[in-house]
Scaffold this motif. Sequence first.
Motif, PDB file in Angstrom:
ATOM      1  N   ASP A 195     -17.739  98.966  34.780  1.00 38.89           N
ATOM      2  CA  ASP A 195     -16.939  97.788  34.437  1.00 38.89           C
ATOM      3  C   ASP A 195     -16.833  97.522  32.940  1.00 38.89           C
ATOM      4  OD1 ASP A 195     -16.703  97.375  37.196  1.00 38.89           O
ATOM      5  OD2 ASP A 195     -18.522  96.151  37.247  1.00 38.89           O
ATOM      6  N   TYR A 196     -17.731  98.135  32.127  1.00 34.85           N
ATOM      7  CA  TYR A 196     -17.735  97.838  30.700  1.00 34.85           C
ATOM      8  C   TYR A 196     -17.930  99.114  29.881  1.00 34.85           C
ATOM      9  CZ  TYR A 196     -18.344  92.964  32.103  1.00 34.85           C
ATOM     10  OH  TYR A 196     -18.164  91.726  32.660  1.00 34.85           O
ATOM     11  N   VAL A 197     -17.154  99.219  28.792  1.00 38.79           N
ATOM     12  CA  VAL A 197     -17.273 100.324  27.844  1.00 38.79           C
ATOM     13  C   VAL A 197     -17.323  99.733  26.442  1.00 38.79           C
ATOM     14  CG1 VAL A 197     -16.013 102.248  26.768  1.00 38.79           C
ATOM     15  CG2 VAL A 197     -16.159 102.096  29.259  1.00 38.79           C
ATOM     16  N   PRO A 198     -18.293 100.134  25.616  1.00 39.20           N
ATOM     17  CA  PRO A 198     -18.336  99.627  24.234  1.00 39.20           C
ATOM     18  C   PRO A 198     -17.055  99.981  23.476  1.00 39.20           C
ATOM     19  CG  PRO A 198     -20.401 100.719  24.802  1.00 39.20           C
ATOM     20  CD  PRO A 198     -19.441 101.017  25.912  1.00 39.20           C
ATOM     21  N   PHE A 199     -16.485  99.002  22.812  1.00 40.38           N
ATOM     22  CA  PHE A 199     -15.239  99.216  22.080  1.00 40.38           C
ATOM     23  C   PHE A 199     -15.381 100.305  21.025  1.00 40.38           C
ATOM     24  CE2 PHE A 199     -12.690  98.183  18.273  1.00 40.38           C
ATOM     25  CZ  PHE A 199     -11.414  98.319  18.797  1.00 40.38           C
ATOM     26  N   ALA A 200     -16.537 100.370  20.367  1.00 43.01           N
ATOM     27  CA  ALA A 200     -16.737 101.333  19.285  1.00 43.01           C
ATOM     28  C   ALA A 200     -16.665 102.776  19.762  1.00 43.01           C
ATOM     29  CB  ALA A 200     -18.092 101.080  18.603  1.00 43.01           C
ATOM     30  N   ASN A 201     -16.923 103.015  21.043  1.00 37.81           N
ATOM     31  CA  ASN A 201     -16.942 104.386  21.563  1.00 37.81           C
ATOM     32  C   ASN A 201     -15.546 104.944  21.806  1.00 37.81           C
ATOM     33  OD1 ASN A 201     -19.639 103.843  21.531  1.00 37.81           O
ATOM     34  ND2 ASN A 201     -20.041 104.484  23.636  1.00 37.81           N
ATOM     35  N   ALA A 202     -14.568 104.075  22.040  1.00 36.78           N
ATOM     36  CA  ALA A 202     -13.176 104.493  22.254  1.00 36.78           C
ATOM     37  C   ALA A 202     -12.272 103.341  21.826  1.00 36.78           C
ATOM     38  CB  ALA A 202     -12.944 104.853  23.723  1.00 36.78           C
ATOM     39  N   PRO A 203     -12.123 103.134  20.531  1.00 37.32           N
ATOM     40  CA  PRO A 203     -11.444 101.934  20.027  1.00 37.32           C
ATOM     41  C   PRO A 203      -9.919 102.008  20.091  1.00 37.32           C
ATOM     42  CG  PRO A 203     -12.165 103.291  18.188  1.00 37.32           C
ATOM     43  CD  PRO A 203     -12.644 103.979  19.435  1.00 37.32           C
ATOM     44  N   TYR A 204      -9.396 102.041  21.316  1.00 35.64           N
ATOM     45  CA  TYR A 204      -7.951 102.184  21.496  1.00 35.64           C
ATOM     46  C   TYR A 204      -7.456 101.075  22.422  1.00 35.64           C
ATOM     47  CZ  TYR A 204      -9.443 106.707  19.770  1.00 35.64           C
ATOM     48  OH  TYR A 204     -10.033 107.694  19.030  1.00 35.64           O
ATOM     49  N   LYS A 205      -6.594 100.213  21.903  1.00 32.96           N
ATOM     50  CA  LYS A 205      -6.165  99.016  22.634  1.00 32.96           C
ATOM     51  C   LYS A 205      -4.815  99.149  23.314  1.00 32.96           C
ATOM     52  CE  LYS A 205      -8.592  95.784  19.536  1.00 32.96           C
ATOM     53  NZ  LYS A 205      -8.423  94.602  18.648  1.00 32.96           N
ATOM     54  N   ALA A 206      -4.141 100.297  23.166  1.00 32.88           N
ATOM     55  CA  ALA A 206      -2.766 100.412  23.659  1.00 32.88           C
ATOM     56  C   ALA A 206      -2.660 100.089  25.145  1.00 32.88           C
ATOM     57  CB  ALA A 206      -2.237 101.817  23.382  1.00 32.88           C
ATOM     58  N   LEU A 207      -3.612 100.600  25.960  1.00 30.98           N
ATOM     59  CA  LEU A 207      -3.536 100.375  27.405  1.00 30.98           C
ATOM     60  C   LEU A 207      -3.756  98.909  27.773  1.00 30.98           C
ATOM     61  CD1 LEU A 207      -5.359 103.506  28.908  1.00 30.98           C
ATOM     62  CD2 LEU A 207      -2.925 102.985  28.972  1.00 30.98           C
ATOM     63  N   THR A 208      -4.457  98.145  26.949  1.00 31.64           N
ATOM     64  CA  THR A 208      -4.683  96.735  27.269  1.00 31.64           C
ATOM     65  C   THR A 208      -3.372  95.954  27.205  1.00 31.64           C
ATOM     66  OG1 THR A 208      -5.130  96.121  24.953  1.00 31.64           O
ATOM     67  CG2 THR A 208      -6.994  96.865  26.284  1.00 31.64           C
ATOM     68  N   ILE A 209      -2.426  96.476  26.437  1.00 32.37           N
ATOM     69  CA  ILE A 209      -1.113  95.834  26.332  1.00 32.37           C
ATOM     70  C   ILE A 209      -0.147  96.419  27.354  1.00 32.37           C
ATOM     71  CG2 ILE A 209       0.848  95.407  24.793  1.00 32.37           C
ATOM     72  CD1 ILE A 209      -1.190  95.722  22.444  1.00 32.37           C
ATOM     73  N   GLU A 210      -0.094  97.748  27.399  1.00 30.34           N
ATOM     74  CA  GLU A 210       0.863  98.427  28.276  1.00 30.34           C
ATOM     75  C   GLU A 210       0.595  98.152  29.752  1.00 30.34           C
ATOM     76  OE1 GLU A 210       2.335 103.014  29.247  1.00 30.34           O
ATOM     77  OE2 GLU A 210       1.010 102.603  27.538  1.00 30.34           O
ATOM     78  N   LYS A 211      -0.695  98.054  30.144  1.00 33.99           N
ATOM     79  CA  LYS A 211      -1.061  97.879  31.554  1.00 33.99           C
ATOM     80  C   LYS A 211      -1.672  96.502  31.818  1.00 33.99           C
ATOM     81  CE  LYS A 211       0.111 102.130  32.550  1.00 33.99           C
ATOM     82  NZ  LYS A 211       1.252 102.452  33.451  1.00 33.99           N
ATOM     83  N   ALA A 212      -1.308  95.523  31.005  1.00 33.64           N
ATOM     84  CA  ALA A 212      -1.935  94.200  31.086  1.00 33.64           C
ATOM     85  C   ALA A 212      -1.789  93.564  32.470  1.00 33.64           C
ATOM     86  CB  ALA A 212      -1.356  93.285  30.014  1.00 33.64           C
ATOM     87  N   ILE A 213      -0.583  93.611  33.047  1.00 28.71           N
ATOM     88  CA  ILE A 213      -0.359  92.926  34.318  1.00 28.71           C
ATOM     89  C   ILE A 213      -0.895  93.724  35.511  1.00 28.71           C
ATOM     90  CG2 ILE A 213       1.680  91.740  33.427  1.00 28.71           C
ATOM     91  CD1 ILE A 213       3.392  93.710  35.035  1.00 28.71           C
TER      92      ILE A 213
END
Length: 657
Positions: A195-213
């Motif tokens: 359920d959780y991944v440290p942001f520093a290990n894969a700092p890529y936010k594109a999917l949080t926007i593209e797949k938000a809904i």
Amino acid sequence: MSRSSSFPLQPSPPSLYQIRDSVCGCEEPTDLVSPNHFFLPPDAIGCIMATKGNSGDNRTRSSVTIFIVVGLCCFFYLLGAWQRSGFGKGDSIALEITKTGADCNIVPNLNFETHHSGDAGIVGQSKSKVKEFKPCGAKYTDFTPCHDQKRAMTFPRNDMIYRERHCPPQEQKLKCLIPALKGYVTPFSWPKSRDYVPFANAPYKALTIEKAIQNWIQYEGNVFRFPGGGTQFPQGADAYIDQLASVIPIANGTVRTALDTGCGVASWGAYLWKRNVITMSFAPRDNHEAQVQFALERGVPAIVGVLGSIKLPYPSKAFDMAHCSRCLIPWGANDGKYMMEVDRVLRPGGFWVLSGPPINWKNNYKSWQREKEDLEEEQRKIEDVAKLLCWEKISENGETAIWQKTLNPESCRGSEDAPGVTYCSQDPDDVWYKKMETCVTPATSNADVEYKPFPERLNAIPPRIASGSVPGVSEDKYMEDNRQWKKHVNAYKKFNRLIDSGRYRNIMDMNAGFGGFAAALDSPKLWVMNVVPTLAENTLGVIYERGLIGIYHDWCEAFSTYPRTYDLIHANGVFSLYKDKCDFEDILIEMDRILRPEGAVIFRDEVDVLMNVKSLAGAMRWDTKLMDHEDGPLIPEKILVAVKQYWVVGSNSTSTR
């Protein structure tokens, strides 16, 4: 999140340190060791000294008495030698030295320079000290050599060829070490990592926007959170799997191995784990940034891959269930070629799940913004190919349809000359870099074998072994292999007590054989990627029949994964197998790429090979220890244990915190 730097070694009793040091040469040697490192057992020494002391007073002794004395001396000499060989119970000193795990734990009469070629095994390797491998630049932190985006764009786009493996030639291979990102930390332990991944290990936010809904992934402070949603199951994978389980027997162990094509962040596989189903997920490295990397950071089995022009790197009849959730694969195109490839890897009686377009197109064509005539034609083609493959549709509910492959497809077609059926002529398990064909994999003589439910399946005789399909391997030989690996793994756990702790989630066996290492480790805390090298005996089908997963691979090339994706790597006989086939340093650099900082490696190989590996590993920011075989110091096969030091991009120093 703490970083555990190394594993604890078993302590030796204090009274044994002096014995170990003197015998190993860590201090000045005692007079027990002759200059040529030859051991004369104490029993024989005592006997010979006694004989020598009495020789002057017994010149008139009868020949019979002399014969008896000599015979006794020989007997005690042989007895002492047997005890010191590692097979006798009297070899307590050697066994205790072995237990210490120190670098000097190999007894002196194993003289490597005299009895083994220390420079063998590395093509062009000189006896000079190995130069330290330098770190690569910051732009290589997520480098995937055989899936490099820049190189991919030079290949054709038809059949997704440009998304397939395209490895660099030898002269273009990197000879440097891939750095970790700044702030990199050890991932959370399972099940929190799901359920959780440290942001520093894969700092890529594109999917949080593209797949938000669609609830794929959310960014929350210094972590990513994975709610378990997907394009076809925005309410969560659990509810979606419950729907599938109402049709597919997931709960009783019948379905154990699953394939997820176009997996996204692998939430389907992540949530199947608690139902004792292990899923091999794959997706291309494309505009969905880092989806496979997220899957592996979560602790879910996954590789970078695609259904394109090359066969999947799995054996025939490998999976109990295959799945596509809006995976964008054109199933009806190319005369059903992709469905035929799924049929090859799907076992008789297995299930195929298709969720999303074109299923239920009549009610969804407007929301999909597709022409209903196109969707109708697409579903018609899928239904026709399924019928050709002898798949029976057993459910269609909403946008999800489920087919089941018949136990004996030939009984469905009537004969080998059934109209419209072109059978494949190649070995269905010979797939490495082989072109995918538009043909049907013929059923084998044991096609209707029903597998035992898991976990009984793990230690039962696999059908390929029982039928004699693996040349030279009997049921007895298979069972003996299992016993050996249980012994080996027990030895590993003694010197690395973190193996059972949950510290190592993603584990790789680079030369898996029958999967004995993975079977001996079996635990809900971990999973093993069983790799069968293309140079080795083809045993991957046996591994899948046990309810384990794996893949074919050639270790002269890079593996289809992101950097820093495995916690523990096991390399049994890998370097002996690839001796004179490719450079050892290339294999080790690749191992370093896929190993997490502070991850561990266990090598098991011949001593001369491991001496070369140890020399190279010492130049790679790895800490190493050479250890004896668990059966004693006189066994030429040894164990080399390594821990990768913690260091990040832009750092010249390392630590083993």
